[in-house]
Design a protein around this motif. Structure first.
Motif, mmCIF file in Angstrom:
data_model
loop_
_atom_site.group_PDB
_atom_site.id
_atom_site.type_symbol
_atom_site.label_atom_id
_atom_site.label_comp_id
_atom_site.label_asym_id
_atom_site.label_seq_id
_atom_site.Cartn_x
_atom_site.Cartn_y
_atom_site.Cartn_z
ATOM 1 N N GLY A 121 0.826 -1.213 0.000
ATOM 2 C CA GLY A 121 0.000 0.000 0.000
ATOM 3 C C GLY A 121 0.858 1.261 0.000
ATOM 4 N N LYS A 122 1.887 1.254 0.820
ATOM 5 C CA LYS A 122 2.766 2.426 0.917
ATOM 6 C C LYS A 122 3.498 2.654 -0.411
ATOM 7 C CE LYS A 122 3.943 1.849 5.890
ATOM 8 N NZ LYS A 122 4.966 1.213 6.783
ATOM 9 N N LEU A 123 3.959 1.577 -1.016
ATOM 10 C CA LEU A 123 4.666 1.698 -2.298
ATOM 11 C C LEU A 123 3.727 2.199 -3.391
ATOM 12 C CD1 LEU A 123 6.895 -1.497 -2.639
ATOM 13 C CD2 LEU A 123 7.647 0.892 -2.749
ATOM 14 N N ALA A 124 2.503 1.667 -3.380
ATOM 15 C CA ALA A 124 1.514 2.075 -4.378
ATOM 16 C C ALA A 124 1.251 3.570 -4.267
ATOM 17 C CB ALA A 124 0.223 1.284 -4.187
ATOM 18 N N LYS A 125 1.105 4.032 -3.056
ATOM 19 C CA LYS A 125 0.845 5.465 -2.843
ATOM 20 C C LYS A 125 2.010 6.293 -3.367
ATOM 21 C CE LYS A 125 0.128 9.388 -0.286
ATOM 22 N NZ LYS A 125 0.511 9.869 1.016
ATOM 23 N N VAL B 257 -0.331 2.500 -11.368
ATOM 24 C CA VAL B 257 -0.020 1.317 -10.563
ATOM 25 C C VAL B 257 -1.155 0.294 -10.674
ATOM 26 C CG1 VAL B 257 0.518 0.516 -8.209
ATOM 27 C CG2 VAL B 257 1.111 2.856 -8.888
ATOM 28 N N VAL B 258 -0.810 -0.984 -10.792
ATOM 29 C CA VAL B 258 -1.826 -2.044 -10.704
ATOM 30 C C VAL B 258 -1.387 -3.036 -9.623
ATOM 31 C CG1 VAL B 258 -2.992 -3.947 -11.902
ATOM 32 C CG2 VAL B 258 -2.490 -1.839 -13.134
ATOM 33 N N LEU B 259 -2.296 -3.337 -8.721
ATOM 34 C CA LEU B 259 -1.985 -4.323 -7.685
ATOM 35 C C LEU B 259 -2.543 -5.682 -8.080
ATOM 36 C CD1 LEU B 259 -2.814 -2.352 -4.375
ATOM 37 C CD2 LEU B 259 -0.672 -2.424 -5.680
ATOM 38 N N GLY B 260 -1.861 -6.747 -7.667
ATOM 39 C CA GLY B 260 -2.352 -8.098 -7.923
ATOM 40 C C GLY B 260 -2.507 -8.852 -6.611
ATOM 41 N N THR C 116 -4.100 -15.886 -2.564
ATOM 42 C CA THR C 116 -5.483 -16.357 -2.739
ATOM 43 C C THR C 116 -5.856 -17.362 -1.648
ATOM 44 O OG1 THR C 116 -4.713 -18.155 -4.139
ATOM 45 C CG2 THR C 116 -5.349 -16.124 -5.239
ATOM 46 N N PHE C 117 -4.931 -17.537 -0.728
ATOM 47 C CA PHE C 117 -5.118 -18.549 0.302
ATOM 48 C C PHE C 117 -5.963 -18.027 1.465
ATOM 49 C CE2 PHE C 117 -3.560 -21.224 3.857
ATOM 50 C CZ PHE C 117 -3.848 -22.458 3.308
ATOM 51 N N ARG C 118 -5.829 -16.747 1.733
ATOM 52 C CA ARG C 118 -6.594 -16.157 2.833
ATOM 53 C C ARG C 118 -7.536 -15.094 2.276
ATOM 54 N NH1 ARG C 118 -3.037 -13.046 6.654
ATOM 55 N NH2 ARG C 118 -2.228 -12.351 4.651
ATOM 56 N N ALA C 119 -8.808 -15.209 2.593
ATOM 57 C CA ALA C 119 -9.779 -14.211 2.140
ATOM 58 C C ALA C 119 -9.388 -12.839 2.676
ATOM 59 C CB ALA C 119 -11.170 -14.579 2.620
ATOM 60 N N ALA C 120 -8.898 -12.817 3.909
ATOM 61 C CA ALA C 120 -8.546 -11.548 4.549
ATOM 62 C C ALA C 120 -7.443 -10.825 3.791
ATOM 63 C CB ALA C 120 -8.120 -11.781 5.997
ATOM 64 N N ALA C 121 -6.563 -11.588 3.177
ATOM 65 C CA ALA C 121 -5.440 -10.973 2.454
ATOM 66 C C ALA C 121 -5.955 -10.166 1.270
ATOM 67 C CB ALA C 121 -4.463 -12.046 1.979
ATOM 68 N N VAL C 122 -6.920 -10.749 0.538
ATOM 69 C CA VAL C 122 -7.487 -10.058 -0.611
ATOM 70 C C VAL C 122 -8.259 -8.820 -0.142
ATOM 71 C CG1 VAL C 122 -8.985 -10.284 -2.632
ATOM 72 C CG2 VAL C 122 -7.628 -12.250 -1.875
ATOM 73 N N GLU C 123 -9.017 -8.986 0.927
ATOM 74 C CA GLU C 123 -9.790 -7.852 1.456
ATOM 75 C C GLU C 123 -8.869 -6.707 1.887
ATOM 76 O OE1 GLU C 123 -12.114 -9.586 4.618
ATOM 77 O OE2 GLU C 123 -13.103 -10.912 3.164
ATOM 78 N N GLN C 124 -7.804 -7.067 2.594
ATOM 79 C CA GLN C 124 -6.853 -6.050 3.056
ATOM 80 C C GLN C 124 -6.239 -5.294 1.883
ATOM 81 O OE1 GLN C 124 -5.790 -4.736 5.953
ATOM 82 N NE2 GLN C 124 -7.520 -5.854 6.838
ATOM 83 N N LEU C 125 -5.872 -6.036 0.871
ATOM 84 C CA LEU C 125 -5.236 -5.404 -0.292
ATOM 85 C C LEU C 125 -6.240 -4.495 -1.010
ATOM 86 C CD1 LEU C 125 -2.374 -5.479 -1.495
ATOM 87 C CD2 LEU C 125 -3.263 -7.009 -3.245
ATOM 88 N N GLN C 126 -7.502 -4.965 -1.061
ATOM 89 C CA GLN C 126 -8.562 -4.152 -1.659
ATOM 90 C C GLN C 126 -8.712 -2.827 -0.897
ATOM 91 O OE1 GLN C 126 -11.080 -5.089 -4.386
ATOM 92 N NE2 GLN C 126 -10.917 -2.862 -4.242
ATOM 93 N N ILE C 127 -8.647 -2.910 0.422
ATOM 94 C CA ILE C 127 -8.760 -1.693 1.244
ATOM 95 C C ILE C 127 -7.643 -0.703 0.887
ATOM 96 C CG2 ILE C 127 -8.556 -0.788 3.617
ATOM 97 C CD1 ILE C 127 -10.041 -3.384 4.531
ATOM 98 N N TRP C 128 -6.435 -1.223 0.767
ATOM 99 C CA TRP C 128 -5.307 -0.359 0.401
ATOM 100 C C TRP C 128 -5.477 0.194 -1.016
ATOM 101 C CZ3 TRP C 128 -1.771 2.046 3.171
ATOM 102 C CH2 TRP C 128 -1.472 1.578 4.445
ATOM 103 N N VAL D 291 -5.958 2.959 -6.623
ATOM 104 C CA VAL D 291 -5.344 2.237 -7.746
ATOM 105 C C VAL D 291 -6.133 0.955 -8.013
ATOM 106 C CG1 VAL D 291 -2.995 3.127 -7.353
ATOM 107 C CG2 VAL D 291 -3.698 1.002 -6.227
ATOM 108 N N PRO D 292 -6.120 0.469 -9.275
ATOM 109 C CA PRO D 292 -6.854 -0.761 -9.580
ATOM 110 C C PRO D 292 -6.184 -1.995 -8.994
ATOM 111 C CG PRO D 292 -5.719 0.050 -11.540
ATOM 112 C CD PRO D 292 -5.515 1.071 -10.480
ATOM 113 N N ILE D 293 -7.019 -2.989 -8.732
ATOM 114 C CA ILE D 293 -6.509 -4.242 -8.203
ATOM 115 C C ILE D 293 -7.086 -5.381 -9.052
ATOM 116 C CG2 ILE D 293 -8.360 -4.193 -6.456
ATOM 117 C CD1 ILE D 293 -6.613 -5.888 -4.630
ATOM 118 N N VAL D 294 -6.260 -6.381 -9.304
ATOM 119 C CA VAL D 294 -6.738 -7.560 -10.019
ATOM 120 C C VAL D 294 -6.836 -8.693 -9.008
ATOM 121 C CG1 VAL D 294 -6.213 -9.250 -11.819
ATOM 122 C CG2 VAL D 294 -5.724 -6.822 -12.201
#
Ligand code: GDP
Length: 305
Positions: A122-126, A135-138, A142-154, A160-163
């Protein structure tokens, strides 16, 4: 810099408290001062190998100059430690340029859960967004639902877009989609998160190899950077993780987080020396701006002055 100074206060006071006790009433560096110094370095999480290296170098100096004063010890330690630290060439986050020839520039971020991987992304993206980069985040964890949610929040926070794909999908497929999407959007930089499970080294290695192989179907020779994130407050665990990840993949740069408020800043010295991988970023807080480019002179100054 102030935040680093502030953050390393604990490391510093710990280190100096012990060091001044060790040299109290002694004017020259002798065997017992060296023994104490060795203990202090080890207890500051510098690690055994690097500690021995430092002690040997100081011993060599003592051999040349029998009356090496304890008052000179600080200066000598500073010199020796700065000599062991590797850093990337840029001094300032602001001066961090993306190579023109690599578009998108692909950073694959690896590290164990909880070390601050998502926050660092998140800090680097900013940072890059502020520089006018696309910037595009990926969401490759995919192992933890929380990981995807956290990245989406950032991603939302930075704008920035996220895939992403659904939980449990193949991280290599997410990586492929992310790079393709980045090309379509004419993006400058891809920052790809990965899962941080260490319980099975073979799996970790296979997963990282596969992600690379599949991404390279889109652009050969990516990722341009494999950034290993380590929690600087975890001492020997950080060493162990560095060992495992460097065995699993070719790590090109380190980000060491949570250097604010830790008494274990010595870990930076040991890891940088032992793994010969440049420390590129340091995390000095939970906020979006709390990322710095590592500068070894600033680091040593914060530790020693
Ligand atoms: P991940 O599981 O590796 O993605 O870790 P996260 O990015 O979710 O971070 C885990 C926790 O560490 C969160 O509470 C973050 O706010 C915190 N954190 C991350 N980087 C730093 C840092 O540099 N300093 C401090 N104090 N906390 C940090």
């Amino acid at each position: 810099k102030d935040k680093l100074d502030e953050g390393l206060k604990k490391s510093k006071s710990d280190f100096f408290g012990k060091l001044s006790k060790a040299v109290a009433g002694k004017s020259k560096v002798d065997e017992s001062v060296l023994d104490d110094l060795e203990e202090i370095l080890v207890s500051s999480d510098v690690g055994i190998t690097t500690t021995i290296k430092i002690i040997n170098r100081i011993e060599a100096r003592v051999a040349k100059n029998k009356y090496l004063g304890t008052d000179e010890l600080n200066l000598i330690l500073r010199e020796e430690i700065a000599g062991l630290l590797s850093e990337s060439e840029n001094g300032e986050l602001e001066s961090l340029e993306l190579p023109e020839s690599k578009k998108p520039y692909v950073i694959m971020v690896v590290g164990v859960n909880g070390v601050g991987k998502t926050t660092t992304i998140g800090k680097l993206a900013k940072h890059y967004k502020l520089k006018g980069k696309k910037v595009v985040l990926g969401a490759g964890d995919t192992f933890r639902a929380a990981a995807v949610e956290q990245l989406q929040i950032w991603a939302d926070r930075v704008g920035v877009p996220i895939v992403k794909q659904k939980m449990g999908s193949d991280p290599a497929s997410v990586a492929f989609d992310t790079v393709q999407s980045a090309i379509k959007q004419n993006a400058d930089i891809v920052i790809l998160d990965t899962a941080g499970r260490l319980h099975n080294k073979v799996n970790l290695m296979n997963e990282l190899i596969k992600i690379k192989r599949v991404m390279q179907k889109v652009i050969p020779n990516i990722p341009d950077e494999v950034l290993l994130v380590l929690d600087g407050s975890t001492g020997q665990n950080a060493f162990e993780q560095a060992k495992q990840f460097t065995a699993a993949t070719q790590v090109t740069a380190l980000a060491i987080t949570k250097l604010d408020g830790t008494a274990k800043g010595g870990v930076v010295i040991g890891i940088s020396d032992q793994f010969k991988i440049p420390v590129k970023y340091i995390g000095v807080g939970e906020g979006i701006d709390d990322l710095q480019i590592f500068n070894k002179y600033e680091f040593v100054d914060s530790f020693f002055s």
